[in-house]
Scaffold this motif. Structure first.
Motif, PDB file in Angstrom:
ATOM      1  N   GLY A  34       0.929  -1.212  -0.027  1.00 38.50           N
ATOM      2  CA  GLY A  34      -0.060   0.070  -0.024  1.00 38.50           C
ATOM      3  C   GLY A  34       0.902   1.295  -0.047  1.00 38.50           C
ATOM      4  O   GLY A  34       0.162   2.377   0.234  1.00 38.50           O
ATOM      5  N   SER A  35       2.112   1.189  -0.184  1.00 35.64           N
ATOM      6  CA  SER A  35       3.063   2.336  -0.111  1.00 35.64           C
ATOM      7  C   SER A  35       3.087   2.811  -1.672  1.00 35.64           C
ATOM      8  O   SER A  35       2.807   2.262  -2.863  1.00 35.64           O
ATOM      9  N   PHE A  36       3.758   4.184  -1.808  1.00 33.26           N
ATOM     10  CA  PHE A  36       4.207   4.686  -2.913  1.00 33.26           C
ATOM     11  C   PHE A  36       5.681   4.780  -2.780  1.00 33.26           C
ATOM     12  O   PHE A  36       6.072   5.811  -2.038  1.00 33.26           O
ATOM     13  N   THR A  37       6.388   3.811  -2.986  1.00 34.43           N
ATOM     14  CA  THR A  37       7.763   3.794  -2.689  1.00 34.43           C
ATOM     15  C   THR A  37       8.629   4.069  -4.004  1.00 34.43           C
ATOM     16  O   THR A  37       8.172   4.027  -5.091  1.00 34.43           O
ATOM     17  N   VAL A  38       9.421   5.144  -3.578  1.00 37.16           N
ATOM     18  CA  VAL A  38      10.269   5.783  -4.922  1.00 37.16           C
ATOM     19  C   VAL A  38      11.900   5.419  -4.615  1.00 37.16           C
ATOM     20  O   VAL A  38      12.297   5.541  -3.373  1.00 37.16           O
ATOM     21  N   ILE A  39      12.581   4.874  -5.460  1.00 41.22           N
ATOM     22  CA  ILE A  39      13.941   4.555  -5.528  1.00 41.22           C
ATOM     23  C   ILE A  39      14.595   5.627  -6.173  1.00 41.22           C
ATOM     24  O   ILE A  39      14.462   6.257  -6.978  1.00 41.22           O
ATOM     25  N   HIS A 202      14.433  10.719 -10.761  1.00 42.56           N
ATOM     26  CA  HIS A 202      15.516  11.527 -10.496  1.00 42.56           C
ATOM     27  C   HIS A 202      15.569  12.752  -9.580  1.00 42.56           C
ATOM     28  O   HIS A 202      16.578  13.274  -9.109  1.00 42.56           O
ATOM     29  N   ASP A 203      14.191  13.338  -9.911  1.00 43.55           N
ATOM     30  CA  ASP A 203      13.860  14.629  -9.115  1.00 43.55           C
ATOM     31  C   ASP A 203      13.945  14.494  -7.560  1.00 43.55           C
ATOM     32  O   ASP A 203      12.655  13.837  -7.296  1.00 43.55           O
ATOM     33  N   LEU A 204      14.861  14.832  -6.789  1.00 46.57           N
ATOM     34  CA  LEU A 204      14.529  14.459  -5.319  1.00 46.57           C
ATOM     35  C   LEU A 204      13.602  15.277  -4.642  1.00 46.57           C
ATOM     36  O   LEU A 204      12.942  14.515  -3.505  1.00 46.57           O
ATOM     37  N   ASN A 205      13.196  16.334  -4.986  1.00 47.45           N
ATOM     38  CA  ASN A 205      12.216  17.192  -4.488  1.00 47.45           C
ATOM     39  C   ASN A 205      10.755  16.486  -4.722  1.00 47.45           C
ATOM     40  O   ASN A 205       9.925  16.438  -3.940  1.00 47.45           O
ATOM     41  N   GLN A 206      10.818  16.017  -6.049  1.00 45.34           N
ATOM     42  CA  GLN A 206       9.446  15.223  -6.317  1.00 45.34           C
ATOM     43  C   GLN A 206       9.274  14.082  -5.442  1.00 45.34           C
ATOM     44  O   GLN A 206       8.217  13.526  -5.073  1.00 45.34           O
ATOM     45  N   ALA A 211       6.439  10.398  -2.436  1.00 41.72           N
ATOM     46  CA  ALA A 211       6.468   9.148  -1.848  1.00 41.72           C
ATOM     47  C   ALA A 211       6.151   9.050  -0.553  1.00 41.72           C
ATOM     48  O   ALA A 211       6.167   9.929   0.431  1.00 41.72           O
ATOM     49  N   THR A 212       5.715   7.763  -0.076  1.00 40.99           N
ATOM     50  CA  THR A 212       5.397   7.631   1.393  1.00 40.99           C
ATOM     51  C   THR A 212       6.777   6.849   1.718  1.00 40.99           C
ATOM     52  O   THR A 212       6.850   6.663   3.168  1.00 40.99           O
ATOM     53  N   HIS A 213       7.307   6.083   0.944  1.00 37.50           N
ATOM     54  CA  HIS A 213       8.630   5.361   1.599  1.00 37.50           C
ATOM     55  C   HIS A 213       9.665   5.542   0.276  1.00 37.50           C
ATOM     56  O   HIS A 213       9.479   5.426  -0.812  1.00 37.50           O
ATOM     57  N   LEU A 214      11.023   6.002   0.767  1.00 37.90           N
ATOM     58  CA  LEU A 214      12.074   6.062  -0.070  1.00 37.90           C
ATOM     59  C   LEU A 214      13.007   5.203   0.301  1.00 37.90           C
ATOM     60  O   LEU A 214      13.378   4.634   1.344  1.00 37.90           O
ATOM     61  N   VAL A 215      13.876   4.593  -0.839  1.00 39.49           N
ATOM     62  CA  VAL A 215      14.914   3.654  -0.871  1.00 39.49           C
ATOM     63  C   VAL A 215      16.208   4.463  -1.581  1.00 39.49           C
ATOM     64  O   VAL A 215      15.822   4.757  -2.682  1.00 39.49           O
ATOM     65  N   ALA A 216      17.032   4.636  -0.954  1.00 41.41           N
ATOM     66  CA  ALA A 216      18.235   5.298  -1.440  1.00 41.41           C
ATOM     67  C   ALA A 216      19.283   4.123  -1.700  1.00 41.41           C
ATOM     68  O   ALA A 216      19.786   3.643  -0.883  1.00 41.41           O
ATOM     69  N   LEU A 217      19.494   4.391  -3.018  1.00 43.79           N
ATOM     70  CA  LEU A 217      20.802   3.296  -3.577  1.00 43.79           C
ATOM     71  C   LEU A 217      22.069   4.157  -3.902  1.00 43.79           C
ATOM     72  O   LEU A 217      21.999   5.180  -4.163  1.00 43.79           O
ATOM     73  N   LYS A 218      23.207   3.295  -3.457  1.00 42.63           N
ATOM     74  CA  LYS A 218      24.463   3.912  -3.905  1.00 42.63           C
ATOM     75  C   LYS A 218      25.409   2.469  -4.325  1.00 42.63           C
ATOM     76  O   LYS A 218      25.405   1.721  -3.533  1.00 42.63           O
ATOM     77  N   GLN A 219      25.734   2.495  -5.707  1.00 42.85           N
ATOM     78  CA  GLN A 219      26.509   1.216  -6.026  1.00 42.85           C
ATOM     79  C   GLN A 219      25.903  -0.011  -5.849  1.00 42.85           C
ATOM     80  O   GLN A 219      26.564  -0.874  -5.452  1.00 42.85           O
ATOM     81  N   GLY A 220      24.692  -0.042  -5.885  1.00 43.13           N
ATOM     82  CA  GLY A 220      24.023  -1.580  -5.898  1.00 43.13           C
ATOM     83  C   GLY A 220      23.741  -1.689  -4.649  1.00 43.13           C
ATOM     84  O   GLY A 220      23.308  -2.951  -4.357  1.00 43.13           O
ATOM     85  N   ARG A 221      23.680  -0.863  -3.583  1.00 37.18           N
ATOM     86  CA  ARG A 221      23.534  -1.411  -2.220  1.00 37.18           C
ATOM     87  C   ARG A 221      22.446  -0.017  -1.778  1.00 37.18           C
ATOM     88  O   ARG A 221      22.353   1.124  -1.938  1.00 37.18           O
TER      89      ARG A 221
END
Length: 278
Positions: A34-39, A202-206, A211-221
């Motif tokens: 039920g989330s709006f997850t943004v990577i 790509h737009d971080l402010n958007q 989003a209700t849930h954010l996932v931040a990636l760096k170098q595949g992790r």
């Protein structure tokens, strides 16, 4: 962190990439139902690779993507397509196809030998066209439309699929600000109606606003995940993006708003004269 036992869609010890190149490494992720997850993450960090793996467009080199506890590698294609819809990053419509014909293809997973096209399919296509404001363009050829209109056609096809899970790979890329807001507002409506959405933005402010849930990636992790307020910090922006910024309250939502540091201003030179006092 989301309890994996309460998430329909998960990645477990996922390793994925292209050929011999591994991009996603030993990644565990549970998408909150039920989330709006943004990577989010810098270019080349694995955002689209992760999304494509969740959609079974890429086969993991090890680990698994689980849907309702079962490896999606073993799922039948139509069965999976009735649960997970995908808006890919780049879509090419068949030459000469009309808007309504392309949107109708979203109903293909629901067709079978025993179940032919019917009123339920007509209603789903009609609703998808209405929600994306394409009803008046339904008989137009897709190739004749503007970029923003074409993107709405692909979204309408995904909506006609009527899946509880919807994955969107950079849905606002190449759109002007008005169409970006239209797409994200529609995503919010779908989320509020009970769908689980996973998007790459790509737009971080958007991302922070919608989003209700954010996932931040760096170098595949995964570096951080959680609510926008928990994830979007000055420290994370510096660690993941190498950006110096302030985080202030969004005047519209109260959530985090990123204000990048202004470039250093050149100093005004002090006038000099020859021979002493001017």
């Amino acid at each position: 962190m989301t309890d994996p036992r309460q998430a329909r869609l998960q990645a477990a010890a996922l390793n994925s990439g292209y050929g011999e190149r591994t991009i996603i490494e030993d990644l565990d992720l549970a998408i909150p139902d039920g989330s709006f997850t943004v990577i989010i993450g810098p270019n080349g960090c694995g955002k689209s690779t992760l999304l494509r793996s969740l959609a079974r467009l890429i086969r993991p080199t090890s680990g698994a993507v689980l849907l309702d506890g079962a490896d999606i590698a073993t799922s039948r294609t139509k069965q999976l397509a009735r649960t997970i819809g995908l808006l890919p990053q780049s879509s090419i419509a068949p030459e000469g196809i009309t808007v309504v014909d392309l949107v109708s293809r979203g109903r293909h997973p629901h067709q079978s030998v025993l179940r032919r096209w019917g009123e339920q399919d007509e209603a789903a296509v009609r609703e998808a066209l209405e929600r994306t404001r394409l009803t008046e363009l339904s008989t137009r050829v897709v190739d004749e439309l503007s970029g923003g209109q074409r993107q709405r056609v692909w979204i309408a096809m995904a909506l006609a699929q009527q899946t509880p899970l919807l994955l969107l790979d950079e849905p606002t890329t190449y759109l002007d600000i008005s169409h970006q807001i239209d797409v994200l507002d529609l995503c919010t409506e779908l989320h509020r109606e009970g769908r689980t959405l996973v998007a790459v933005l790509h737009d971080l402010n958007q991302a922070a606003r919608y989003a209700t849930h954010l996932v931040a990636l760096k170098q595949g992790r995964i570096i951080a995940q959680g609510t926008p307020s928990a994830v979007v910090t000055a420290e994370l922006l510096h660690e993941v993006f190498g950006v110096q910024a302030r985080i202030v309250p969004d005047p519209e939502t109260g959530g985090p708003l990123i204000v990048p540091r202004a470039p250093a201003q050149p100093q005004t030179p002090i006038p000099t004269t020859i021979g002493g006092t001017p």
